[in-house]
Design a protein around this motif. Structure first.
Motif, mmCIF file in Angstrom:
data_model
loop_
_atom_site.group_PDB
_atom_site.id
_atom_site.type_symbol
_atom_site.label_atom_id
_atom_site.label_comp_id
_atom_site.label_asym_id
_atom_site.label_seq_id
_atom_site.Cartn_x
_atom_site.Cartn_y
_atom_site.Cartn_z
ATOM 1 N N GLY A 150 0.769 -1.237 0.000
ATOM 2 C CA GLY A 150 0.000 0.000 0.000
ATOM 3 C C GLY A 150 0.795 1.279 0.000
ATOM 4 O O GLY A 150 0.233 2.344 0.268
ATOM 5 N N LEU A 151 2.082 1.228 -0.296
ATOM 6 C CA LEU A 151 2.888 2.449 -0.338
ATOM 7 C C LEU A 151 2.563 3.240 -1.606
ATOM 8 O O LEU A 151 2.456 2.678 -2.695
ATOM 9 N N ALA A 152 2.439 4.564 -1.448
ATOM 10 C CA ALA A 152 1.952 5.423 -2.528
ATOM 11 C C ALA A 152 3.090 5.869 -3.438
ATOM 12 O O ALA A 152 3.476 7.039 -3.457
ATOM 13 N N PHE A 153 3.620 4.937 -4.207
ATOM 14 C CA PHE A 153 4.620 5.283 -5.209
ATOM 15 C C PHE A 153 3.939 5.619 -6.532
ATOM 16 O O PHE A 153 2.959 4.986 -6.912
ATOM 17 N N ASP A 154 4.491 6.611 -7.236
ATOM 18 C CA ASP A 154 3.974 6.966 -8.551
ATOM 19 C C ASP A 154 4.587 6.099 -9.637
ATOM 20 O O ASP A 154 3.952 5.839 -10.662
ATOM 21 N N VAL A 155 5.828 5.686 -9.435
ATOM 22 C CA VAL A 155 6.560 4.835 -10.370
ATOM 23 C C VAL A 155 7.324 3.793 -9.571
ATOM 24 O O VAL A 155 7.875 4.104 -8.511
#
Length: 205
Positions: A140-145
């Motif tokens: 669930g970590l909010a990485f964009d790439v």
């Protein structure tokens, strides 16, 4: 490889309302995700994008929690080492949409096993924040790439030092339960460290 990835990232803007593009460089330690993240960051200013590197291991839990079941428990390595909530709260959310634009470079000193007294630092506006580490996807970590350094199971067993072999079941479980190759935007095939290959998918596929 660092040049190719820097070119791709330089052409990828942050999310609307975000200070920086949040990038995971995910892979087992033997693939050296930190080394690749640093090499990418060094190349980005020449491409018009500021960059910072925030290693995930600076947000590991205290030893009393991380090593509660021993120093060589692969299940604990898989689930208990990274404080994903702290990484989100102190790094990913603040530089994401609507955040204040600053990040904490490190939270926990692993050698001294105590909190690090450091202040938040401003992320480069419109820049790129790279988080190298292991087992970063599927939680669930909010990485964009996401850039995933793929080392196949047979290659992991061939290349890993004998004193680190205990961790192999954690990466086997990661492959089975998360399938990090399928989730990543770029996969660097690193079975042979001197001959990496890049496969693009996700937003770049």
């Amino acid at each position: 490889m660092a040049d190719r990835l820097a070119d791709l990232l330089a052409g990828t803007p942050p999310e609307p309302g975000a200070t920086a593009l949040r990038v995971a460089v995910d892979g087992p330690e033997l693939a050296a995700p930190g080394t690749l993240a640093t090499a990418i960051a060094e190349r980005l200013p020449a491409r018009g994008r500021g960059a910072v590197v925030v290693p995930a291991e600076g947000f590991y839990r205290p030893a009393s929690l991380r090593l509660e079941h021993g120093r060589t428990d692969p299940d604990a390595r898989y689930t208990d080492w990274l404080d994903a909530g702290a990484l989100t709260r102190e790094v990913l959310a603040p530089v994401g949409p609507g955040g204040p634009g600053s990040y904490l470079p490190v939270l926990w000193d692993l050698e001294r096993d105590r909190a690090v007294r450091t202040r938040p630092e401003p992320a480069p506006p419109g820049g790129i924040l790279l988080v190298p580490g292991t087992l970063l996807q599927g939680i669930g970590l909010a990485f964009d790439v996401v850039v995933h350094l793929r080392v196949a199971p047979a290659a992991r067993r061939r290349r890993i030092p004998a004193d680190q072999a205990w961790v192999l079941p954690a990466f086997d479980r990661y492959d089975d339960e998360v399938d990090p190759v399928a989730l990543a935007d770029a996969v660097v095939l690193t079975d042979h460290a001197d001959r990496p290959a890049l496969v693009l998918s996700g937003r770049w596929g």
